[in-house]
Motif scaffolding. Structure first.
Motif, PDB file in Angstrom:
ATOM      1  N   SER A 294       0.840  -1.198   0.000  1.00 57.52           N
ATOM      2  CA  SER A 294       0.000   0.000   0.000  1.00 57.52           C
ATOM      3  C   SER A 294       0.878   1.251   0.000  1.00 57.52           C
TER       4      SER A 294
ATOM      5  N   PHE B 211       4.386   3.409  -8.010  1.00 60.42           N
ATOM      6  CA  PHE B 211       3.246   2.553  -8.327  1.00 60.42           C
ATOM      7  C   PHE B 211       2.932   2.641  -9.813  1.00 60.42           C
TER       8      PHE B 211
ATOM      9  N   LYS C 182      -1.265   0.075 -10.085  1.00 64.68           N
ATOM     10  CA  LYS C 182      -1.523  -0.386  -8.705  1.00 64.68           C
ATOM     11  C   LYS C 182      -0.489  -1.387  -8.199  1.00 64.68           C
TER      12      LYS C 182
END
Length: 108
Positions: free
Chosen positions: A54, A64, A67
């Protein structure tokens, strides 16, 4: 802890070197920060406990793409991979593409 490898890795006294096109290394850690000294040229995709890292867990070298947490190995140095405000236990998997060397993990 134990370090698990998949792919064509060569073990030298000071580093592991990926000899094939792709491979991965995995370890279970307990820490608030994980870094890895690496050299060579390649991309490293990072998952934690089987999921994408995350934004909150991403060390400063993580970016990123679609994702997916990834970092580029472009010079010999320490790459900051994982961070947390507290000590946690996780399964970290680094999927490597390219010709890279992994020297040493450091933990905070």
């Amino acid at each position: 802890g134990l370090l698990y490898l998949q792919g064509n890795w060569s073990r030298e006294p000071e580093f592991l070197e990926l000899s094939g096109k792709e491979g991965w290394l995995s370890l279970v850690f307990t820490a608030s920060e994980v870094n890895l000294v690496m050299a060579g040229k390649g991309k490293v995709f990072v998952t934690i406990d089987g999921n994408a890292l995350s934004q909150m867990q991403a060390g400063e070298n993580i970016s990123f793409k679609d994702k997916n947490a990834v970092f580029a190995v472009d010079s010999p140095r320490m790459y900051r991979i994982f961070k947390s405000k507290k000590i946690e236990t996780h399964d970290l998997k680094l999927t490597v593409a390219g010709k890279v060397r992994a020297f040493a993990f450091t933990f905070g």
